[in-house]
Write a protein that holds these residues in place. Structure first.
Motif, PDB file in Angstrom:
ATOM      1  N   VAL A 177       0.950  -1.364  -0.402  1.00  0.00           N
ATOM      2  CA  VAL A 177       0.193   0.020  -0.293  1.00  0.00           C
ATOM      3  C   VAL A 177       1.277   1.264  -0.560  1.00  0.00           C
ATOM      4  O   VAL A 177       1.454   2.023   1.025  1.00  0.00           O
ATOM      5  CB  VAL A 177      -0.899  -0.121   1.411  1.00  0.00           C
ATOM      6  CG1 VAL A 177      -1.814   1.119   1.001  1.00  0.00           C
ATOM      7  CG2 VAL A 177      -2.187  -1.304   1.733  1.00  0.00           C
ATOM      8  N   MET A 178       0.769   2.415  -1.350  1.00  0.00           N
ATOM      9  CA  MET A 178       1.597   3.357  -1.191  1.00  0.00           C
ATOM     10  C   MET A 178       1.256   4.518   0.072  1.00  0.00           C
ATOM     11  O   MET A 178      -0.539   4.223   0.163  1.00  0.00           O
ATOM     12  CB  MET A 178       1.674   4.263  -2.358  1.00  0.00           C
ATOM     13  CG  MET A 178       2.028   3.123  -3.099  1.00  0.00           C
ATOM     14  SD  MET A 178       4.128   2.658  -3.324  1.00  0.00           S
ATOM     15  CE  MET A 178       4.766   4.226  -4.297  1.00  0.00           C
ATOM     16  N   VAL A 179       1.697   4.546   0.677  1.00  0.00           N
ATOM     17  CA  VAL A 179       0.562   5.372   2.697  1.00  0.00           C
ATOM     18  C   VAL A 179       2.089   6.842   1.225  1.00  0.00           C
ATOM     19  O   VAL A 179       3.047   6.345   2.051  1.00  0.00           O
ATOM     20  CB  VAL A 179       1.077   5.473   3.626  1.00  0.00           C
ATOM     21  CG1 VAL A 179       0.570   6.378   4.452  1.00  0.00           C
ATOM     22  CG2 VAL A 179       0.623   4.017   3.513  1.00  0.00           C
ATOM     23  N   THR A 180       1.176   7.988   1.122  1.00  0.00           N
ATOM     24  CA  THR A 180       2.315   8.974   0.877  1.00  0.00           C
ATOM     25  C   THR A 180       1.712  10.276   0.583  1.00  0.00           C
ATOM     26  O   THR A 180       0.109  10.853  -0.078  1.00  0.00           O
ATOM     27  CB  THR A 180       2.856   8.182  -0.738  1.00  0.00           C
ATOM     28  OG1 THR A 180       3.659   9.510  -1.226  1.00  0.00           O
ATOM     29  CG2 THR A 180       1.925   8.317  -1.872  1.00  0.00           C
ATOM     30  N   ALA A 181       1.831  11.509   0.663  1.00  0.00           N
ATOM     31  CA  ALA A 181       1.591  12.675   0.614  1.00  0.00           C
ATOM     32  C   ALA A 181       1.863  12.869  -0.994  1.00  0.00           C
ATOM     33  O   ALA A 181       0.930  14.429  -1.167  1.00  0.00           O
ATOM     34  CB  ALA A 181       2.422  13.903   1.148  1.00  0.00           C
ATOM     35  N   VAL A 182       2.318  12.303  -1.614  1.00  0.00           N
ATOM     36  CA  VAL A 182       1.952  12.437  -3.787  1.00  0.00           C
ATOM     37  C   VAL A 182       0.445  12.332  -4.038  1.00  0.00           C
ATOM     38  O   VAL A 182       0.429  10.935  -4.123  1.00  0.00           O
ATOM     39  CB  VAL A 182       3.230  11.783  -4.182  1.00  0.00           C
ATOM     40  CG1 VAL A 182       3.317  11.528  -5.470  1.00  0.00           C
ATOM     41  CG2 VAL A 182       4.342  11.786  -3.820  1.00  0.00           C
ATOM     42  N   LYS A 183       0.206  13.057  -4.246  1.00  0.00           N
ATOM     43  CA  LYS A 183      -1.259  13.414  -5.437  1.00  0.00           C
ATOM     44  C   LYS A 183      -1.296  11.848  -6.480  1.00  0.00           C
ATOM     45  O   LYS A 183      -0.163  12.376  -6.856  1.00  0.00           O
ATOM     46  CB  LYS A 183      -1.670  14.258  -5.857  1.00  0.00           C
ATOM     47  CG  LYS A 183      -1.362  15.159  -5.521  1.00  0.00           C
ATOM     48  CD  LYS A 183      -3.253  15.144  -3.793  1.00  0.00           C
ATOM     49  CE  LYS A 183      -3.244  16.549  -2.705  1.00  0.00           C
ATOM     50  NZ  LYS A 183      -4.340  15.975  -1.816  1.00  0.00           N
ATOM     51  N   PRO A 184      -2.181  10.700  -6.866  1.00  0.00           N
ATOM     52  CA  PRO A 184      -1.264  10.079  -7.688  1.00  0.00           C
ATOM     53  C   PRO A 184      -2.155  10.883  -8.457  1.00  0.00           C
ATOM     54  O   PRO A 184      -3.018  11.470  -9.011  1.00  0.00           O
ATOM     55  CB  PRO A 184      -2.858   9.418  -7.653  1.00  0.00           C
ATOM     56  CG  PRO A 184      -4.045   9.767  -6.853  1.00  0.00           C
ATOM     57  CD  PRO A 184      -3.376  10.960  -6.018  1.00  0.00           C
ATOM     58  N   VAL A 203      -3.501   8.383   0.341  1.00  0.00           N
ATOM     59  CA  VAL A 203      -2.899   9.917   0.396  1.00  0.00           C
ATOM     60  C   VAL A 203      -2.884  10.122   1.622  1.00  0.00           C
ATOM     61  O   VAL A 203      -3.769  10.804   2.658  1.00  0.00           O
ATOM     62  CB  VAL A 203      -3.198  11.246  -0.470  1.00  0.00           C
ATOM     63  CG1 VAL A 203      -2.771  12.397  -0.583  1.00  0.00           C
ATOM     64  CG2 VAL A 203      -3.509  10.431  -1.763  1.00  0.00           C
ATOM     65  N   LYS A 204      -1.565  11.012   2.310  1.00  0.00           N
ATOM     66  CA  LYS A 204      -1.647  11.788   3.715  1.00  0.00           C
ATOM     67  C   LYS A 204      -2.445  12.948   3.552  1.00  0.00           C
ATOM     68  O   LYS A 204      -2.201  13.237   2.866  1.00  0.00           O
ATOM     69  CB  LYS A 204       0.272  11.500   4.190  1.00  0.00           C
ATOM     70  CG  LYS A 204       0.757  10.605   4.064  1.00  0.00           C
ATOM     71  CD  LYS A 204       1.867  10.999   4.651  1.00  0.00           C
ATOM     72  CE  LYS A 204       3.392   9.487   4.428  1.00  0.00           C
ATOM     73  NZ  LYS A 204       4.699  10.009   4.578  1.00  0.00           N
ATOM     74  N   PRO A 205      -2.713  12.984   4.770  1.00  0.00           N
ATOM     75  CA  PRO A 205      -2.874  11.928   6.033  1.00  0.00           C
ATOM     76  C   PRO A 205      -3.469  11.233   5.839  1.00  0.00           C
ATOM     77  O   PRO A 205      -4.535  11.283   5.653  1.00  0.00           O
ATOM     78  CB  PRO A 205      -3.323  13.347   7.086  1.00  0.00           C
ATOM     79  CG  PRO A 205      -3.767  14.759   6.464  1.00  0.00           C
ATOM     80  CD  PRO A 205      -3.642  14.284   4.851  1.00  0.00           C
ATOM     81  N   VAL A 206      -3.065   9.962   7.255  1.00  0.00           N
ATOM     82  CA  VAL A 206      -4.088   8.918   7.619  1.00  0.00           C
ATOM     83  C   VAL A 206      -4.338   8.639   8.860  1.00  0.00           C
ATOM     84  O   VAL A 206      -3.475   8.928   9.568  1.00  0.00           O
ATOM     85  CB  VAL A 206      -3.398   7.678   6.999  1.00  0.00           C
ATOM     86  CG1 VAL A 206      -3.757   6.753   6.893  1.00  0.00           C
ATOM     87  CG2 VAL A 206      -2.621   8.048   5.231  1.00  0.00           C
ATOM     88  N   SER A 207      -5.618   8.357   8.917  1.00  0.00           N
ATOM     89  CA  SER A 207      -6.241   8.509  10.565  1.00  0.00           C
ATOM     90  C   SER A 207      -5.608   6.979  10.828  1.00  0.00           C
ATOM     91  O   SER A 207      -5.985   5.904  10.291  1.00  0.00           O
ATOM     92  CB  SER A 207      -7.781   8.458  10.377  1.00  0.00           C
ATOM     93  OG  SER A 207      -8.273   7.460   9.818  1.00  0.00           O
TER      94      SER A 207
END
Length: 187
Positions: A79-86, A100-104
């Motif tokens: 799972v890509m968990v990132t601030a980079v918009k797809p 996309v971060k932020p993630v709860s």
């Protein structure tokens, strides 16, 4: 697959973020955190079920780590968990999900749970088709009377039906069309 037996690898160059994700997940899973891509590849093995991977990291990027994971043919969900918009570049990437971060905390638990459900479904479905194939071979080669008299054939039929119930149950846990399609793509 029991959650307490499942292993999650968190890969993020922001140590505070990686440690936070680890803290959120550690009561339910075995969790390991690393803070760079190269280290992730060093510790990644068959025991890892889910990788939470940051995309933008110094040194080896998440994209490069993902490519190496897929080249090594490791059986884990990424799972890509990132601030980079797809963007359209994601179409060629071999991840299982992208958030996309932020993630709860709830989002993180949900995604890990969903990935593990897919792993479980894949395994059960592969076992099911293997057993069905064996039954079909026996049915093609043996007459009905021989099959009816066989204890092994009866056990195989019982195992197929039990596994069919498990597959159906797991399929119902797949919450949406994307999960269901993703599970079949994995096969």
């Amino acid at each position: 697959m029991s959650p307490t037996q499942s292993t999650v690898l968190v890969v993020d160059d922001e140590q505070d973020v990686a440690d936070l994700y680890t803290m959120w997940l550690q009561d339910d899973y075995r969790v390991q955190s690393v803070y760079e891509g190269e280290t992730a590849l060093d510790v990644l093995d068959e025991s890892v079920d889910v990788v939470l991977l940051d995309r933008r990291m110094p040194g080896q990027s998440g994209d490069e780590v993902l490519s190496r994971i897929r080249e090594q043919d490791l059986d884990c969900r990424v799972v890509m968990v990132t601030a980079v918009k797809p963007d359209f570049d994601i179409l060629e990437m071999g991840f299982d999900d992208y958030i996309v971060k932020p993630v709860s905390k709830d989002d993180l638990h949900e995604i890990v749970s969903r990935m593990l459900t897919r792993v479980d479904y894949d395994t059960k479905l592969q076992q099911f088709y293997s057993l069905v194939s064996k039954r079909a071979v026996l049915e093609a080669e043996k007459d009905a009377q021989t099959l009816e008299a066989s204890e092994e054939y009866a056990e195989l039929t019982d195992e197929i039906e039990a596994l069919r119930s498990e597959v159906d149950s797991t399929r119902s846990e797949l919450s949406d069309h994307e999960d269901f399609v993703g599970a079949f793509q994995d096969l």
